[in-house]
Write an enzyme that holds these catalytic residues in place. Structure first.
Site, PDB file in Angstrom:
ATOM      1  CG  HIS A  37      -1.903   1.034   1.315  1.00 55.42           C
ATOM      2  ND1 HIS A  37      -2.992   1.078   0.470  1.00 55.42           N
ATOM      3  CD2 HIS A  37      -1.974   2.128   2.097  1.00 55.42           C
ATOM      4  CE1 HIS A  37      -3.700   2.156   0.749  1.00 55.42           C
ATOM      5  NE2 HIS A  37      -3.109   2.819   1.732  1.00 55.42           N
ATOM      6  N   PRO A  38       0.544   2.286  -0.758  1.00 56.09           N
ATOM      7  CG  PRO A  38       0.162   4.570  -1.112  1.00 56.09           C
ATOM      8  CD  PRO A  38       1.157   3.598  -0.560  1.00 56.09           C
TER       9      PRO A  38
END
Lengths: 503, 122
Positions: free
Chosen positions: A478-479
């Site tokens: 992430h992200p």
């Protein structure tokens, strides 16, 4: 008498060079013939084949040029002071790309010399199953004999010769990448991933570009009925991925003439080209003027000058491609074929390279390993890229039945698009799995930035027989966009809205 | 007219000389400076030079061979020197065909066939 070489490779492209270099590594006497017949426009190039000269390499670099243009537009939102509009100079890009390609030509030349592979710049044709003769550009005849011969001459773009003016006034991808001057207002036609990719970067660098399509885009890629974002169920079989990709291109300025086919191309006094076409939907005839018309109507195998009939190498009567078995053997003993020239194989560089290397290992190293053409990942480098590995939804349905497969999907928004105020309605990921038992993943399809980079890792998973439960246990990074794959949980079957909300 | 050789030292002199021969094929060999005894601080250059010289007779007619001393070891080690920055040289010896991506770097210059290939092929 004895043959001069252990291996003769006809064609110095991705497959041919890989095969030759591998064999030379084993201490074998190897020769490579490479010859580029100039295009009808007179374009020619050096050693390395389609990928290096008029395919993957220049295409990806020009795609990158277009992406950088988008990035410059986005940059303002991120605080950069860049005066808009930003302009692009074709000749600067073309020269950089062409110089890089030429350095690759040279690099291949040095490698062959270094590995003691004999190189002939001649166009060869068979005299007998172990003898090839060719003429140099200067007209000198050379005869080469070998124990084993590998045909790797690839293909060239086709011209729609039934369209008046197509050959005289149109160009193909062979010419596009070598243009010294901007192609201007361009009409790539018809639909193949080539014309979409080219139209994509031409639009991206600011050129007025129109794609003419007779029928469906991206034939052979994923086409399935889909539930659009507005929850309209499309009953007819539509190109799902293809339409998402083209919708994106349309929203960024590429014009599409759908269900149209050209009837003639004429040259005007101004040197511009006037194209006349039939619009099948409206049943009308229309015209417009362009600076460049580029044909992308498929590729034809380069076998015409090989004299295959002389030695009896069998080709497919429809496609003209050479028929090979799982060991790349042709109908003639000791004659093999790899790469784009072969029937039923993907037209891709990595498969040609792998097949070439494995063939050399089987010929000279007593290996028995065959090339595995299963689950080969690929990517179409349109402005919004489409990467995939494994089965399309239709292929899975055909093989297992729609009751036995589960399709997971999601529309997502790349983080980078948010601040840049970019639309992401075509960013989409779809995974096809078996429904029963361990729920093996059959195919993965991804539309979004850097699709090739995303799909590459998942290709390993599919090769290893990864399952849906295993994917669910895989933690996302992430992200990223790639993490959306690990979060897939909405099925098509459920009919639920597949839009991902932010974290 | 056959080929001719000219010797230069340093980047500005190299550029001036190359420009003066504009229109003719130009080949250049870049080596480290030589000391009073005529020995270069660059051992690979010492190995490469005789190999290259032995192949010079293969140069195409009208071409120019520029033998260029780049500077002392300290100058060369500077990652921002003009040869690295402007000509994109990555090492010495470098043998190249000026204005093209064709070049041979370091041990590649030891191989007579590669040198011959650079001089004779398009």
């Amino acid at each position: 008498g004895k043959n001069e070489y252990d291996l003769l490779v006809i064609g110095g492209g991705s497959g041919g060079l890989a095969c030759a270099k591998e064999a030379a590594q084993f201490g074998r006497k190897v020769a490579v013939l490479d010859y580029v017949e100039p295009s009808p426009r007179g374009t020619t190039w050096g050693l390395g084949g389609t990928c290096v000269n008029v395919g993957c390499i220049p295409k990806k670099l020009m795609h990158q040029a277009a992406l950088l243009g988008s990035a410059l537009k986005d940059a303002q939102h991120y605080g950069w002071n860049i005066s808009q509009p930003v302009h692009h100079t074709w000749s600067v890009m073309a020269q950089s790309v062409q110089n890089y390609v030429k350095s690759l030509n040279w690099g291949h030349r040095v490698q062959l010399q270094d590995k003691k592979v004999k190189y002939f710049n001649i166009r060869g044709s068979f005299s007998d199953p172990h003898t090839v003769r060719g003429l140099t550009k200067a007209g000198k005849e050379t005869i080469v004999t070998a124990d084993n011969i590998v045909i790797a001459t690839g293909g060239r773009p086709k011209y729609p010769t039934h369209i008046a003016g197509a050959l005289e006034y149109g160009i193909t991808s062979d010419d596009l990448f070598w243009l010294k001057e901007s192609p201007g207002k361009t009409l790539p036609s018809f639909i193949l991933h080539v014309s979409l990719e080219c139209a994509g970067f031409l639009t991206g660098i600011g050129l007025d570009t129109t794609v003419m399509m007779r029928s469906i885009p991206l034939r052979g890629f994923d086409q399935a009925s889909h539930i659009s974002k507005k929850n309209q169920i499309c009953f007819t079989t539509q190109q799902q991925m293809a339409s998402l990709v083209t919708e994106h291109m349309e929203s960024y300025g590429t014009k599409f003439l759908k269900r149209c086919f050209p009837t003639k191309v004429e040259k005007l006094k101004s040197n511009r080209l006037q194209v006349t076409w039939k619009n099948a939907d409206l049943n009308t005839e229309e015209t417009d003027c362009f600076d460049t018309v580029m044909w992308a109507v498929g590729r034809a195998p380069d076998t015409k000058t090989l004299s295959l009939e002389t030695v009896g190498v069998k080709t497919n009567s429809e496609t003209g491609k050479i028929i090979v078995d799982a060991s790349e053997a042709t109908s003639v003993p000791h004659i093999y074929a790899i790469g784009d020239i072969t029937e039923g194989r993907p037209e891709l560089t990595p498969t040609a390279i792998a097949a070439g290397k494995l063939l050399a290992q089987r010929l000279f190293r007593h290996s028995s390993e065959l090339m595995d053409y299963d689950s080969v990942p690929t990517t179409v480098f349109t402005p919004l890229e489409y990467g995939c590995v494994g089965l399309s939804e239709e292929a899975a349905v055909q093989r297992h039945g729609s009751d036995n497969i589960e399709v997971y999907h999601a529309y997502y928004k790349p983080l980078e698009f948010t601040v840049a105020e970019r639309d992401a309605i075509q960013c989409y990921v779809k995974m096809v799995c078996l429904r029963e038992r361990e729920q093996r993943i059959l195919g993965l399809h991804f539309i979004g930035p850097n699709a090739g980079e995303v799909i590459q890792g998942f290709a390993l998973g599919i090769k290893c027989g990864a399952t849906y439960p295993q994917l669910m246990k895989t933690v996302g990074i992430h992200p990223t966009c790639a993490e959306e794959v690990t979060k897939l949980h909405i099925t098509k079957r459920s009919g639920l809205d597949a839009t991902v909300t932010g974290c | 007219m056959g080929w001719e050789e000219t010797q230069v030292r340093g980047y500005p002199e190299f550029v001036r000389t190359a420009q003066s021969y504009h229109g003719r094929p130009i080949f250049a060999l870049f080596c480290g400076d030589k000391d009073a005894e005529g020995k270069s601080w660059c051992p690979d250059c010492v190995t490469a030079e005789p190999v290259v010289r032995k192949e010079l007779h293969n140069l195409p007619d009208e071409s120019v061979f520029i033998y260029c001393l780049v500077g002392d070891r300290a100058y060369w080690k500077d990652p921002n020197n003009e040869f690295r920055r402007n000509l994109k040289l990555t090492g010495v010896p470098t043998l190249l065909k000026y204005g093209t991506p064709q070049k041979l770097v370091e041990e590649e210059c030891f191989k007579a066939e590669l040198v011959r290939m650079l001089f004779t092929e398009d």
